[in-house]
Structure formats: structure tokens, C-alpha cells
Design a protein around this motif. Structure first.
Motif, PDB file in Angstrom:
ATOM      1  N   GLY A 250     -19.736   9.426  55.428  1.00 26.44           N
ATOM      2  CA  GLY A 250     -19.418  10.833  55.207  1.00 26.44           C
ATOM      3  C   GLY A 250     -18.813  11.090  53.846  1.00 26.44           C
ATOM      4  O   GLY A 250     -18.176  10.220  53.250  1.00 26.44           O
ATOM      5  N   LYS A 251     -19.057  12.300  53.341  1.00 26.55           N
ATOM      6  CA  LYS A 251     -18.528  12.694  52.037  1.00 26.55           C
ATOM      7  C   LYS A 251     -17.013  12.618  52.001  1.00 26.55           C
ATOM      8  O   LYS A 251     -16.418  12.199  51.015  1.00 26.55           O
ATOM      9  CB  LYS A 251     -18.994  14.112  51.710  1.00 26.55           C
ATOM     10  N   GLN A 252     -16.374  13.022  53.117  1.00 29.36           N
ATOM     11  CA  GLN A 252     -14.904  13.019  53.135  1.00 29.36           C
ATOM     12  C   GLN A 252     -14.354  11.608  53.017  1.00 29.36           C
ATOM     13  O   GLN A 252     -13.261  11.404  52.481  1.00 29.36           O
ATOM     14  CB  GLN A 252     -14.404  13.669  54.435  1.00 29.36           C
TER      15      GLN A 252
ATOM     16  N   SER B  47     -23.042  10.326  44.132  1.00 34.29           N
ATOM     17  CA  SER B  47     -22.331  11.544  44.479  1.00 34.29           C
ATOM     18  C   SER B  47     -21.327  11.937  43.396  1.00 34.29           C
ATOM     19  O   SER B  47     -20.479  11.138  42.994  1.00 34.29           O
ATOM     20  CB  SER B  47     -21.589  11.340  45.808  1.00 34.29           C
TER      21      SER B  47
ATOM     22  N   ALA C 192     -15.595   9.211  51.149  1.00 35.36           N
ATOM     23  CA  ALA C 192     -15.588   8.865  49.730  1.00 35.36           C
ATOM     24  C   ALA C 192     -14.426   9.541  49.023  1.00 35.36           C
ATOM     25  O   ALA C 192     -13.781   8.958  48.150  1.00 35.36           O
ATOM     26  CB  ALA C 192     -16.913   9.268  49.090  1.00 35.36           C
ATOM     27  N   GLU C 193     -14.155  10.792  49.411  1.00 33.06           N
ATOM     28  CA  GLU C 193     -13.038  11.509  48.790  1.00 33.06           C
ATOM     29  C   GLU C 193     -11.694  10.887  49.167  1.00 33.06           C
ATOM     30  O   GLU C 193     -10.733  10.964  48.402  1.00 33.06           O
ATOM     31  CB  GLU C 193     -13.081  12.978  49.207  1.00 33.06           C
TER      32      GLU C 193
ATOM     33  N   ALA D 202     -23.958   9.091  52.251  1.00 30.24           N
ATOM     34  CA  ALA D 202     -22.613   9.209  51.677  1.00 30.24           C
ATOM     35  C   ALA D 202     -21.596   8.417  52.491  1.00 30.24           C
ATOM     36  O   ALA D 202     -21.564   8.476  53.715  1.00 30.24           O
ATOM     37  CB  ALA D 202     -22.200  10.675  51.610  1.00 30.24           C
ATOM     38  N   CYS D 203     -20.771   7.658  51.781  1.00 25.29           N
ATOM     39  CA  CYS D 203     -19.739   6.865  52.433  1.00 25.29           C
ATOM     40  C   CYS D 203     -18.738   6.395  51.393  1.00 25.29           C
ATOM     41  O   CYS D 203     -18.948   6.528  50.192  1.00 25.29           O
ATOM     42  CB  CYS D 203     -20.340   5.668  53.171  1.00 25.29           C
TER      43      CYS D 203
ATOM     44  N   ALA E 139     -24.801   8.954  48.072  1.00 31.32           N
ATOM     45  CA  ALA E 139     -24.893  10.405  48.192  1.00 31.32           C
ATOM     46  C   ALA E 139     -25.794  10.800  49.348  1.00 31.32           C
ATOM     47  O   ALA E 139     -26.460   9.960  49.953  1.00 31.32           O
ATOM     48  CB  ALA E 139     -25.426  10.991  46.881  1.00 31.32           C
TER      49      ALA E 139
ATOM     50  N   THR F  99     -18.802  14.053  43.581  1.00 30.72           N
ATOM     51  CA  THR F  99     -17.439  14.017  44.110  1.00 30.72           C
ATOM     52  C   THR F  99     -17.004  12.591  44.404  1.00 30.72           C
ATOM     53  O   THR F  99     -15.868  12.194  44.094  1.00 30.72           O
ATOM     54  CB  THR F  99     -17.351  14.866  45.389  1.00 30.72           C
ATOM     55  N   GLY F 100     -17.895  11.808  45.008  1.00 34.80           N
ATOM     56  CA  GLY F 100     -17.551  10.429  45.336  1.00 34.80           C
ATOM     57  C   GLY F 100     -17.230   9.599  44.111  1.00 34.80           C
ATOM     58  O   GLY F 100     -16.304   8.780  44.127  1.00 34.80           O
TER      59      GLY F 100
ATOM     60  N   ARG G 201     -29.214  15.393  44.367  1.00 28.40           N
ATOM     61  CA  ARG G 201     -29.278  16.731  44.936  1.00 28.40           C
ATOM     62  C   ARG G 201     -30.520  17.483  44.452  1.00 28.40           C
ATOM     63  O   ARG G 201     -31.170  17.086  43.503  1.00 28.40           O
ATOM     64  CB  ARG G 201     -28.035  17.534  44.536  1.00 28.40           C
TER      65      ARG G 201
END
Length: 230
Positions: free
Chosen positions: A42-44, A81, A46-47, A18-19, A14, A83-84, A136
Motif C-alpha cells: 500500500g501507498k501508506q 512512486s 511507503a509513506e 506499491a509497498c 508504484a 511519494t514513496g 502513472r
């Protein structure tokens, strides 16, 4: 069934760390070898961990359209994370279902525990180890050999004694006595090894679902949900 091929997924990191990570690990006796791995920051990333998984599977010739499927899917369930974790656990479940193989979840500290325990032996003055990772809202996740919790950095009360402290947020908490480890994120081999131990019953069972440390932010209304329209 003997496990020879493991698909490893990790979308837990996170914050600035983030990865997304996907890897194919070959098992030969006690030896684990990474055949291919992809890490994107990046967060994207992980998504979109499904794309990373698809890429490594294609590279090694496993999965859809081949005669070779993973025998096990291993996914990091947290902490990390929101989302991750949702994305990586959902993708892991989908690949396991498609391959007709088992799905096993492990935490970050469970994957790193053997390395942390080995390092701890070099510091007998330490009471144990703590794995600290970003969260967070001014908090961090603190995981030890028994539990994981989220703590506010501003209201942190350090435990008594000297500790071996690891993780990429280890410097966010103050310690008067600490040995800082360089261990931060588990490798594909470490995740796969922990997953094998869980599958074999060496470590206690855990559902392969996101490990949400905090309670849900959304709550049901006191009077309950509205009735369905007639």
C-alpha cells in the motif's frame, strides 16, 4: 571503514505493487544475510517507511539507544512512486545522519543487474535486458543498463531484436520477440550488494536522491515569482 551492518529501505514500487520495505542486512565477507525485514503493501506503507525501519532496527538491536549502529544506509532511489521515493529517501537520509554513517542510493535495475546479466547469459540471442515498472497515466518506466525513461504504453515502439524483459509491468508493453524473466523487485540482499559496489566505486556514483524521470509538473511563472512583501 569496513561495512558490516546495512539498513536497506525501498519505497519505490508504484501502482498496485506499491509497498514499503525495510531490512537489516549483515555483511560477512562476501556473504550478505538478512537479519530481519518487513514489507507492507500500500501507498501508506511507503509513506510510513520510517516505522518499518524503526521496527527492524529494534528487532536486531541496532540504532537509537544501543551501542550498535548501521555502517551504511542503502535506499532505492527509483524509478517509481513519487511519494514513496520522497518518503524513503528522506527517511534514509535521517537514519544515516543519526547513525553517522554513509548513505547510498541505487536504482531498481542496478540492484537486479547481476541477476539479469546472469539470466541473459542463458539467452545469447537477446540484445540485452529491459526492466519495466509501473508509472502513472498510462505509462511505464523502462530501465536498461544505461538509462531509465518513461514511455506511453499506447505509443510504445518496441526495439529491434529479441530482449530479456523483466519487471512487474513487463506485460504492459508488446514485444514480437521477448524472453520474459520472473525478476520483478530487488531483494534486500541485492539492494545492499549494489550499494556496496557503489560505495566501493565499482559502479558509477549517484546522488542518494529520488530519481524523477519526468520533468516537474509545476513550472515557475514566466515573469518569475512575486517579490517578497516589504
Amino acid at each position: 571503514m569496513m561495512v558490516q551492518r546495512i539498513l536497506v529501505l525501498d519505497g519505490s514500487p508504484a501502482g498496485e505493487s506499491a509497498c514499503g520495505m525495510a531490512a537489516c542486512v549483515q555483511v560477512e565477507g562476501d556473504k550478505l544475510s538478512v537479519l530481519d525485514a518487513k514489507v507492507v503493501a500500500g501507498k501508506q506503507a511507503a509513506e510510513g517507511i520510517n516505522l518499518l525501519a524503526k521496527a527492524v532496527l529494534q528487532k536486531v538491536g541496532w540504532g537509537a539507544g544501543t551501542d550498535t549502529q548501521p555502517d551504511l544506509v542503502a535506499v532505492v532511489v527509483g524509478p517509481g512512486s513519487f511519494t514513496g521515493l520522497r518518503a524513503s529517501c528522506a527517511v534514509a537520509a535521517g537514519f544515516a545522519l543519526g547513525a553517522g554513517c554513509s548513505l547510498v542510493g541505487v536504482t531498481r535495475a542496478e540492484a537486479l543487474a547481476p541477476a539479469l546479466d546472469q539470466e541473459l547469459q542463458q539467452h545469447p540471442e537477446c540484445k540485452g535486458w529491459l526492466m519495466i515498472t509501473p508509472a502513472r497515466r498510462g505509462r511505464v518506466f523502462v530501465e536498461d543498463a544505461q538509462q531509465v525513461r518513461a514511455v506511453m504504453i499506447a505509443s510504445w515502439h518496441q526495439p529491434e531484436g529479441k530482449w530479456l524483459v523483466a519487471g512487474n509491468a513487463c506485460k504492459d508493453l508488446s514485444f514480437s520477440h521477448a524472453i520474459y524473466s520472473g525478476l520483478c523487485s530487488p531483494t534486500p540482499e541485492q539492494i545492499a550488494c549494489a550499494a556496496l559496489k557503489r560505495q566501493q566505486g565499482v559502479i558509477p556514483p549517484r546522488d542518494p536522491l529520488p530519481l524523477y524521470v519526468d520533468p516537474p509538473e509545476a513550472k515557475l511563472p514566466a515573469q518569475g515569482l512575486r517579490a517578497k512583501p516589504v
